[in-house]
Structures are given as structure tokens and as C-alpha cells.
Design an enzyme around this catalytic site. Structure first.
Site, PDB file in Angstrom:
ATOM      1  N   LYS A 129       0.868  -1.184   0.000  1.00  0.00           N
ATOM      2  CA  LYS A 129       0.000   0.000   0.000  1.00  0.00           C
ATOM      3  C   LYS A 129       0.897   1.223   0.000  1.00  0.00           C
ATOM      4  CE  LYS A 129      -4.399   1.182   0.275  1.00  0.00           C
ATOM      5  NZ  LYS A 129      -5.587   0.516  -0.235  1.00  0.00           N
ATOM      6  N   ASP A 169      -6.808   4.422  -4.787  1.00  0.00           N
ATOM      7  CA  ASP A 169      -7.490   4.318  -3.483  1.00  0.00           C
ATOM      8  C   ASP A 169      -8.094   5.701  -3.240  1.00  0.00           C
ATOM      9  OD1 ASP A 169      -7.803   2.508  -0.991  1.00  0.00           O
ATOM     10  OD2 ASP A 169      -7.068   4.337  -0.087  1.00  0.00           O
TER      11      ASP A 169
HETATM   12  P1  NDP Z   1     -12.853   7.951  -3.029  1.00  0.00           P
HETATM   13  O1  NDP Z   1     -11.808   8.962  -2.770  1.00  0.00           O
HETATM   14  O2  NDP Z   1     -13.342   7.746  -4.416  1.00  0.00           O
HETATM   15  O3  NDP Z   1     -14.139   8.260  -2.128  1.00  0.00           O
HETATM   16  C1  NDP Z   1     -14.069   8.379  -0.737  1.00  0.00           C
HETATM   17  C2  NDP Z   1     -15.414   8.898  -0.271  1.00  0.00           C
HETATM   18  O4  NDP Z   1     -15.456   8.895   1.159  1.00  0.00           O
HETATM   19  C3  NDP Z   1     -15.671  10.334  -0.692  1.00  0.00           C
HETATM   20  O5  NDP Z   1     -17.026  10.509  -0.879  1.00  0.00           O
HETATM   21  C4  NDP Z   1     -15.183  11.127   0.530  1.00  0.00           C
HETATM   22  O6  NDP Z   1     -15.741  12.408   0.659  1.00  0.00           O
HETATM   23  C5  NDP Z   1     -15.682  10.219   1.624  1.00  0.00           C
HETATM   24  N1  NDP Z   1     -14.936  10.448   2.863  1.00  0.00           N
HETATM   25  C6  NDP Z   1     -13.608  10.556   3.025  1.00  0.00           C
HETATM   26  N2  NDP Z   1     -13.312  10.762   4.310  1.00  0.00           N
HETATM   27  C7  NDP Z   1     -14.494  10.771   4.965  1.00  0.00           C
HETATM   28  C8  NDP Z   1     -14.859  10.941   6.303  1.00  0.00           C
HETATM   29  N3  NDP Z   1     -13.955  11.144   7.241  1.00  0.00           N
HETATM   30  N4  NDP Z   1     -16.175  10.875   6.623  1.00  0.00           N
HETATM   31  C9  NDP Z   1     -17.093  10.662   5.658  1.00  0.00           C
HETATM   32  N5  NDP Z   1     -16.808  10.510   4.371  1.00  0.00           N
HETATM   33  C10 NDP Z   1     -15.535  10.570   4.038  1.00  0.00           C
HETATM   34  O7  NDP Z   1     -12.308   6.594  -2.407  1.00  0.00           O
HETATM   35  P2  NDP Z   1     -12.774   5.110  -2.710  1.00  0.00           P
HETATM   36  O8  NDP Z   1     -14.238   5.062  -2.923  1.00  0.00           O
HETATM   37  O9  NDP Z   1     -11.864   4.544  -3.742  1.00  0.00           O
HETATM   38  O10 NDP Z   1     -12.389   4.382  -1.349  1.00  0.00           O
HETATM   39  C11 NDP Z   1     -13.273   4.361  -0.227  1.00  0.00           C
HETATM   40  C12 NDP Z   1     -12.807   3.317   0.759  1.00  0.00           C
HETATM   41  O11 NDP Z   1     -12.787   2.042   0.120  1.00  0.00           O
HETATM   42  C13 NDP Z   1     -11.405   3.512   1.316  1.00  0.00           C
HETATM   43  O12 NDP Z   1     -11.374   3.017   2.638  1.00  0.00           O
HETATM   44  C14 NDP Z   1     -10.560   2.617   0.433  1.00  0.00           C
HETATM   45  O13 NDP Z   1      -9.369   2.211   1.083  1.00  0.00           O
HETATM   46  C15 NDP Z   1     -11.502   1.444   0.256  1.00  0.00           C
HETATM   47  N6  NDP Z   1     -11.231   0.613  -0.900  1.00  0.00           N
HETATM   48  C16 NDP Z   1     -11.203   1.149  -2.167  1.00  0.00           C
HETATM   49  C17 NDP Z   1     -10.985   0.339  -3.253  1.00  0.00           C
HETATM   50  C18 NDP Z   1     -11.077   0.843  -4.647  1.00  0.00           C
HETATM   51  O14 NDP Z   1     -11.042   0.028  -5.571  1.00  0.00           O
HETATM   52  N7  NDP Z   1     -11.230   2.142  -4.878  1.00  0.00           N
HETATM   53  C19 NDP Z   1     -10.666  -1.095  -3.077  1.00  0.00           C
HETATM   54  C20 NDP Z   1     -10.817  -1.568  -1.719  1.00  0.00           C
HETATM   55  C21 NDP Z   1     -11.042  -0.713  -0.692  1.00  0.00           C
HETATM   56  P3  NDP Z   1     -14.918  13.717   0.198  1.00  0.00           P
HETATM   57  O15 NDP Z   1     -15.139  13.789  -1.269  1.00  0.00           O
HETATM   58  O16 NDP Z   1     -15.551  14.800   0.979  1.00  0.00           O
HETATM   59  O17 NDP Z   1     -13.486  13.480   0.581  1.00  0.00           O
END
Ligand code: NDP
Length: 448
Positions: A129, A169
Site C-alpha cells: 500500500k 485508493d
Molecule cells: P474515493 O476517494 O473515491 O471516495 C471516498 C469517499 O469517502 C468520498 O465521498 C469522501 O468524501 C468520503 N470520505 C472521506 N473521508 C471521509 C470521512 N472522514 N467521513 C465521511 N466521508 C468521508 O475513495 P474510494 O471510494 O476509492 O475508497 C473508499 C474506501 O474504500 C477507502 O477506505 C478505500 O481504502 C476502500 N477501498 C477502495 C478500493 C477501490 O477500488 N477504490 C478497493 C478496496 C477498498 P470527500 O469527497 O468529501 O473526501
């Protein structure tokens, strides 16, 4: 719950001394050691051959400065990381996160978890990571490009298609992967599958964008099926509105559920008619806007400042898909009190340990992140296969393989739960199912 085996207890003390202050890493290692205790007792060779000692120490922690210049000519310096946790079953694989909260602790814990998750997929990929405390939010495309190029100026020495293959991510989507890939190609002169999540015009895989969210729903549907239930007719709350959340919403809706709430880090929207996903995609994927913009043309929808309140929305199924520690004990209690019967983790470690204990004690069905959200990395591995073959598979082909993988992960975890008498604690079972393959490969490869 605590570690009872004397050797593992002592090992945990060593890990605590070596990683003082790395709170998330320590929580994760402790939880995994507690889970694998019965396996280790049944396999004394894991201790005799040092497998456990090796397992808790990342193979490599790379830390570097990332200088870049903003649009006004001001110099900024961020910190970059890549943690290569374990390569026993394949090249390191795991995302890059760009977010101000990223520290060495964040990356180390995610890399450790990734090793077990990747093992669960059944595919030959090790765990890694990376990321940086750079915040892409509010930056221009040119600033993001200059940052990504600078990040790759160091990272390229440590990665390669048969050595370490990063992906996206939080904060790293198609735009960032494109800039990172372009710079890798320029520095090495190699056109190869060194990153996944690439655009379709330069080696990306169909269905990669959808994979984590779709995979989460495939896993959850299989879990629900084993208890005689399904998504059909259920009310669902999904936190986040990023990559995972959007495609979890799409698939849950296709499977017959109504998603009524989503959020970003500022607040959440509740739409009793069901979330209009096209509107969310437009706000988030096209305009890079804020979720509160949703209410402007959805008169029945409400916007609430602060994201924690999303867990007070009444639902049958909760899919936390935003970030770590977003669902705490208080939120778990609110879900339980409102009759929620299933929590399945799309984000990495979104539920605190106390929340998981409450969820399990109340008898809810629980999909642990390392199993339930493994669809993204699994499809990344499918992208690696397509890159090696110089072929592109159809959406339907990739999606069918993804579904098979998620269904298999569920059954492997359920079998481990039964074999080790873990009851409904699929968190522990996932740790064991992922650990066994890695431990056996480490044993076979000797002390290295
Ligand atoms: P993105 O950056 O696309 O989206 C993250 C989302 O979560 C955004 O809407 C963001 O809002 C919101 N967010 C971030 N911090 C907070 C918080 N403290 N409270 C509430 N909402 C929050 O990321 P991903 O969708 O790619 O990833 C989301 C999760 O999934 C992570 O934990 C990642 O590690 C995990 N993951 C992702 C994978 C992937 O393929 N993308 C694979 C496996 C796991 P804002 O826009 O305001 O920041």
C-alpha cells in the site's frame, strides 16, 4: 478479547515496541494475531520457522519527500510512502492513497490488511500500500499532474509488473493513475502493466471502476442468501460518494434494494424516494462537487451537515464505503436500534473494533472489509492478466469472474468460521482464511 498464546503475546509486545504510536497498525496486528491463535497452535512449525515473526514485519517501508510547484510558483513538499508488506504469494499489490490524513501508520496497517485480503481472492498477489499526505481536493489538474509526476520520480525505482503493482485508493482515480503511468513510462521507457485502474485506451480493464462496489454487493448477496435473505426490497444506507460507494449503490439498486442515503466528508443526503445515482455521478464524477448539491434539484431530499448522522437513518442494510473508523460504537448502536440486520464493509476498516463487537453481539450479519471489498484488487489482478496476455476481456467476462471470486471468498470465509468454531464472527474467519495460504507459502520459501 486478548492474545492467550505466550509466544504470540511476546511477539505482540515486540511489535508494540517497534511500532510505538502506530495505533492503527497495532490494532490490526493484534486483531489478526488473536484470530489466528488456534491456527498457530495447530501448526507449531509456523512459530519454529519464524513465520509469525516475519509476518508482522513489513518486508520494506519506503518513505520519501515529494516536492512540487503550485500554479502560483510556490514550492510545496509532501511525504510519500510505499509499504511492501508481504510477497509470499505474489508481487506486492495495493492502492495509493492521497489524503491529508495519510501517515506511515495508515499505509502500514493498510498494507498488512492487504496481504490477507489479496490472499482471500485466491489470486497470486502479495500485499502492499502507498500514498501521501497530499490533498488533491481544490488543486488544479496541472497541480495534481505535477504532484503525481514528482511522486513517481521516486516510486518508479521500487515498482514493476512482476514486483509491485500499485492501484488507486482514496484520492487516486483515473486522472491520477494516468499521470502516474505517463511518468513511469517516461522514466523507464517501458509500456507495461505496472499500475492498475488504468484508462481503457492504455491497458485498463473493463469493470475495474465498478469492481469494489459491485464485488461488495456480490459478497453481501451471497452472505444474505446463506441466511435466506437478499437485497430485494431492502432499504440501504451507503456512506461515501466516491468510487466504492457509487458502484455499491448501482449494484444494490440493480439487486432490488432502495438506497436512501449517501455522504461525503462534509455531510449526508437522505432521499426517501431512493438516491438518484445519475445525479450523484454527475456531481462527484463529472463536476467533482459536494454531495449537498444533490438537494438543489431533488426537493424531497434533505441535506445534513456532518457525516456521522448517516448511521441514524433507518435501514435494513448498512454499507460503510467512505473511510476507516467512520462507524463507531454509538453509530452501531443507532443502526441496531433501528432494526438494521446487516453491515458489510466497502471501505477499509470503517467499523471500529467496539462497533464490530456490538454488531456481532447483536447477531447482525457482518461482512468484514478484507473479504467484502476484495473485488477491487481481484479485478486489478485480472487487469494484470489481461496486460500480460496483451488482451482485453469483455465487461461481461470480467464481471462474471468478479462474481465468482466474491462468491468463493464468502464460502471460504464461512468454511473457516465453521472449522474454527467462530460462529458468526466472519472477521476472525476472514483473517484465518487469508492467513493460511500466506503462512504456508512463507514456510515453503524459508527464512527470507
Ligand atoms: P474515493 O476517494 O473515491 O471516495 C471516498 C469517499 O469517502 C468520498 O465521498 C469522501 O468524501 C468520503 N470520505 C472521506 N473521508 C471521509 C470521512 N472522514 N467521513 C465521511 N466521508 C468521508 O475513495 P474510494 O471510494 O476509492 O475508497 C473508499 C474506501 O474504500 C477507502 O477506505 C478505500 O481504502 C476502500 N477501498 C477502495 C478500493 C477501490 O477500488 N477504490 C478497493 C478496496 C477498498 P470527500 O469527497 O468529501 O473526501
Amino acid at each position: 478479547m486478548s492474545i492467550k498464546n505466550a509466544y504470540l503475546q511476546q511477539l505482540m509486545e515486540t511489535v508494540e515496541k517497534r511500532n510505538a504510536g502506530d495505533e492503527q497498525f497495532l490494532i490490526t496486528v493484534r486483531s489478526v494475531l488473536e484470530s489466528v491463535e488456534p491456527v498457530v497452535e495447530a501448526h507449531p512449525e509456523y512459530i519454529e520457522m519464524g513465520v509469525m515473526d516475519l509476518f508482522v514485519e513489513p518486508e520494506r517501508v519506503i518513505k520519501f519527500r515529494v516536492p512540487w510547484v503550485d500554479d502560483k510558483g510556490k514550492v510545496h513538499v509532501n511525504r510519500g510512502y510505499r509499504v511492501q508488506s508481504n510477497s509470499a504469494i505474489g508481487p506486492y499489490k495495493g492502492g495509493l492513497r492521497l489524503h491529508p490524513s495519510v501517515t506511515e501508520d495508515t499505509v502500514k496497517f493498510l498494507a498488512f490488511e492487504q496481504t490477507l485480503k489479496n490472499s482471500l481472492t485466491g489470486l497470486p498477489i502479495g500485499g502492499g500500500k502507498g500514498g501521501s499526505d497530499f490533498d488533491p481536493k481544490g488543486k488544479s489538474d496541472m497541480e495534481v499532474m505535477r504532484f503525481c509526476q514528482s511522486f513517481m520520480n521516486e516510486l518508479y525505482r521500487h515498482i514493476g509488473p512482476d514486483c509491485d503493482v500499485p492501484a488507486g485508493d482514496i484520492g487516486v482515480g483515473a486522472r491520477e493513475i494516468g499521470y502516474l503511468y505517463g511518468q513511469y513510462k517516461k522514466l523507464t521507457g517501458q509500456y507495461c502493466g505496472v499500475l492498475t485502474g488504468k484508462g481503457l485506451s492504455y491497458g485498463g480493464s473493463l469493470a475495474r471502476k465498478e469492481a469494489t462496489g459491485y464485488g461488495l454487493c456480490y459478497y453481501t448477496e451471497e452472505m444474505l442468501k446463506s441466511f435466506g435473505k437478499s437485497f430485494q426490497g431492502q432499504t440501504v444506507v451507503i456512506s461515501g460518494s466516491g468510487n466504492v460507494a457509487i458502484y455499491a449503490c448501482e449494484k444494490a439498486t440493480q439487486l432490488g434494494a432502495k438506497v436512501v442515503a449517501m455522504c461525503d466528508s462534509n455531510g449526508y443526503v437522505y432521499d426517501p424516494d431512493g438516491i438518484d445515482l445519475d445525479a450523484v455521478k454527475l456531481i462527484k464524477e463529472v463536476r467533482r462537487g459536494r454531495i449537498k448539491e444533490y438537494v438543489a434539484d431533488h426537493p424531497k431530499a434533505e441535506y445534513h451537515e456532518g457525516c456521522k448522522g448517516i448511521w441514524t437513518v433507518k435501514c435494513d442494510i448498512a454499507l460503510p464505503c467512505a473511510t476507516q473508523n467512520e462507524l463507531d460504537l454509538e453509530s452501531a448502536k443507532a443502526l441496531i436500534a433501528n432494526g438494521c440486520f446487516c453491515v458489510s464493509e466497502g471501505a477499509n476498516m470503517p467499523c471500529t473494533m467496539e462497533a464490530i463487537d456490538a454488531i456481532l453481539s447483536a447477531g447482525l450479519y457482518f461482512g468484514p472489509a478484507k473479504a467484502a471489498n476484495a473485488g477491487g484488487v481481484a479485478t486489478s489482478a485480472l487487469e494484470m492478466s489481461q496486460n500480460s496476455e496483451r488482451l482485453s476481456w469483455s465487461f461481461a467476462e470480467v464481471d462474471a469472474k468478479l462474481k465468482d471470486i466474491m462468491v468463493n471468498i464468502f464460502h471460504n470465509v464461512a468454511d473457516a468460521a465453521q472449522e474454527y468454531d467462530f460462529g458468526n464472527n466472519f472477521e476472525k474467519a476472514a483473517n484465518v482464511a487469508g492467513f493460511l495460504k500466506v503462512a504456508d507459502a512463507m514456510l515453503a520459501q524459508g527464512v527470507c
